[in-house]
Write a protein that holds these residues in place. Structure first.
Motif, mmCIF file in Angstrom:
data_model
loop_
_atom_site.group_PDB
_atom_site.id
_atom_site.type_symbol
_atom_site.label_atom_id
_atom_site.label_comp_id
_atom_site.label_asym_id
_atom_site.label_seq_id
_atom_site.Cartn_x
_atom_site.Cartn_y
_atom_site.Cartn_z
ATOM 1 N N VAL A 75 0.883 -1.363 0.081
ATOM 2 C CA VAL A 75 -0.069 -0.056 0.109
ATOM 3 C C VAL A 75 0.914 1.184 -0.111
ATOM 4 O O VAL A 75 1.704 1.292 0.717
ATOM 5 N N LYS A 76 0.610 2.186 -0.963
ATOM 6 C CA LYS A 76 1.125 3.482 -0.848
ATOM 7 C C LYS A 76 0.273 4.437 -0.015
ATOM 8 O O LYS A 76 -0.886 4.177 -0.310
ATOM 9 N N TYR A 77 0.681 5.084 0.620
ATOM 10 C CA TYR A 77 -0.046 6.111 1.227
ATOM 11 C C TYR A 77 0.714 7.526 1.617
ATOM 12 O O TYR A 77 1.653 7.705 1.026
ATOM 13 N N CYS A 78 -0.055 8.472 1.844
ATOM 14 C CA CYS A 78 0.367 9.765 2.181
ATOM 15 C C CYS A 78 -0.031 10.187 3.899
ATOM 16 O O CYS A 78 -0.835 9.621 4.305
ATOM 17 N N PHE A 79 0.583 11.325 4.408
ATOM 18 C CA PHE A 79 0.105 11.544 5.675
ATOM 19 C C PHE A 79 -0.920 12.841 5.577
ATOM 20 O O PHE A 79 -0.598 13.810 4.431
ATOM 21 N N GLU A 80 -1.835 13.000 6.397
ATOM 22 C CA GLU A 80 -2.567 14.088 6.203
ATOM 23 C C GLU A 80 -2.006 15.497 6.601
ATOM 24 O O GLU A 80 -2.510 16.281 5.936
ATOM 25 N N ASP A 81 -0.813 15.374 7.013
ATOM 26 C CA ASP A 81 -0.153 17.011 7.221
ATOM 27 C C ASP A 81 0.705 17.087 5.843
ATOM 28 O O ASP A 81 1.370 18.406 6.009
ATOM 29 N N MET A 91 1.826 11.067 -6.427
ATOM 30 C CA MET A 91 0.853 10.459 -7.054
ATOM 31 C C MET A 91 0.956 10.254 -8.619
ATOM 32 O O MET A 91 1.062 9.197 -9.164
ATOM 33 N N SER A 92 1.521 11.331 -9.191
ATOM 34 C CA SER A 92 1.921 11.430 -10.529
ATOM 35 C C SER A 92 3.166 10.336 -10.791
ATOM 36 O O SER A 92 2.890 9.437 -11.756
ATOM 37 N N GLU A 93 3.924 10.342 -10.104
ATOM 38 C CA GLU A 93 5.249 9.573 -10.206
ATOM 39 C C GLU A 93 4.864 8.276 -10.064
ATOM 40 O O GLU A 93 5.343 7.329 -10.978
ATOM 41 N N ILE A 94 4.025 7.604 -9.088
ATOM 42 C CA ILE A 94 3.882 6.470 -9.085
ATOM 43 C C ILE A 94 2.441 6.033 -9.876
ATOM 44 O O ILE A 94 2.022 4.703 -9.624
ATOM 45 N N GLN A 95 1.812 6.864 -10.406
ATOM 46 C CA GLN A 95 0.658 6.655 -11.317
ATOM 47 C C GLN A 95 -0.382 6.032 -10.499
ATOM 48 O O GLN A 95 -0.829 4.935 -10.992
ATOM 49 N N VAL A 96 -0.893 6.625 -9.326
ATOM 50 C CA VAL A 96 -2.052 6.199 -8.874
ATOM 51 C C VAL A 96 -3.029 7.200 -8.661
ATOM 52 O O VAL A 96 -2.810 8.562 -8.701
ATOM 53 N N ILE A 131 -0.670 11.188 -14.013
ATOM 54 C CA ILE A 131 -1.157 10.002 -13.493
ATOM 55 C C ILE A 131 -1.898 9.215 -14.537
ATOM 56 O O ILE A 131 -2.108 8.081 -14.470
ATOM 57 N N ALA A 132 -2.229 9.816 -15.681
ATOM 58 C CA ALA A 132 -3.102 9.176 -16.639
ATOM 59 C C ALA A 132 -2.249 8.631 -17.574
ATOM 60 O O ALA A 132 -2.874 7.881 -18.621
ATOM 61 N N GLN A 133 -0.948 8.777 -17.647
ATOM 62 C CA GLN A 133 -0.137 8.192 -18.661
ATOM 63 C C GLN A 133 0.022 6.608 -18.345
ATOM 64 O O GLN A 133 0.122 6.360 -17.278
ATOM 65 N N PRO A 134 0.116 6.020 -19.454
ATOM 66 C CA PRO A 134 0.144 4.545 -19.372
ATOM 67 C C PRO A 134 1.449 4.147 -18.662
ATOM 68 O O PRO A 134 2.444 4.638 -18.661
ATOM 69 N N SER A 135 1.105 3.175 -17.932
ATOM 70 C CA SER A 135 2.342 2.351 -17.319
ATOM 71 C C SER A 135 2.295 0.596 -16.905
ATOM 72 O O SER A 135 1.037 0.480 -16.987
ATOM 73 N N MET A 136 3.353 0.244 -16.893
ATOM 74 C CA MET A 136 3.259 -1.200 -16.749
ATOM 75 C C MET A 136 3.398 -1.582 -15.246
ATOM 76 O O MET A 136 3.484 -2.628 -14.858
ATOM 77 N N GLN A 137 3.990 -0.716 -14.266
ATOM 78 C CA GLN A 137 3.790 -0.800 -12.898
ATOM 79 C C GLN A 137 2.820 -1.523 -12.445
ATOM 80 O O GLN A 137 3.110 -2.223 -11.405
ATOM 81 N N HIS A 138 1.770 -1.319 -12.444
ATOM 82 C CA HIS A 138 0.476 -1.716 -11.864
ATOM 83 C C HIS A 138 -0.200 -2.651 -12.757
ATOM 84 O O HIS A 138 -1.431 -2.772 -12.492
ATOM 85 N N ASN A 139 0.373 -3.447 -13.368
ATOM 86 C CA ASN A 139 -0.382 -4.559 -13.878
ATOM 87 C C ASN A 139 -0.949 -5.653 -12.892
ATOM 88 O O ASN A 139 -0.600 -5.871 -12.045
#
Length: 145
Positions: A75-81, A91-96, A131-139
């Protein structure tokens, strides 16, 4: 602007032992395609409608299969602060398109989506474009097509 200012707080949760039917019903109730999966007050995975279709239904598993059979454990996540612009870049870098949001005690406090950012954080469009760019990372399968 901080993520806590744009995230969605009312997040439904699944557990690893819930059935896929239950997870799908929760998704229907909240009109969403993703649920955080929690166990003993900790985030242990995420499950999407696509996970259910591709990892379970396509393999012949039925609605009584367990969430743990379909969920993604990494799980990728971020912190509220965190600053919105930093999270957008990540998000753009990891494309989620969505990230669970945790407090500094690593407790789930919400979820932030592309829609949340686009509608509540002016000026994020450029950072989110990737984020909308195609990626093979999350197949969904282990072999890339």
């Amino acid at each position: 602007m901080k993520i806590r200012e744009v995230m969605t707080r009312d997040t439904k949760l699944a557990t690893p032992d819930d059935t896929l039917r239950h997870a799908a019903k929760l998704m229907k109730e909240c009109d969403c395609g993703i649920l955080p999966v929690a166990e003993d007050d900790r985030l242990v995975g995420m499950i999407t409608d696509r996970d259910i279709a591709v990892r379970c239904v396509a393999e012949g598993k039925g609605p009584n299969a367990k969430v743990r059979e379909a969920m993604t454990e990494e799980v990728k996540y971020c912190f509220e602060d965190e600053i919105v612009s930093h999270v957008c870049e990540n998000m753009s870098e990891i494309q989620v398109r969505r990230l669970p949001v945790l407090d500094r005690n690593k407790r789930l406090v919400g979820i932030v989506s592309l829609g949340d950012l686009a509608s509540k954080a002016p000026g994020t469009a450029r950072a989110l474009r990737g984020i909308a760019q195609p990626s093979m990372q999350h197949n969904q399968s282990s072999a890339a097509a």
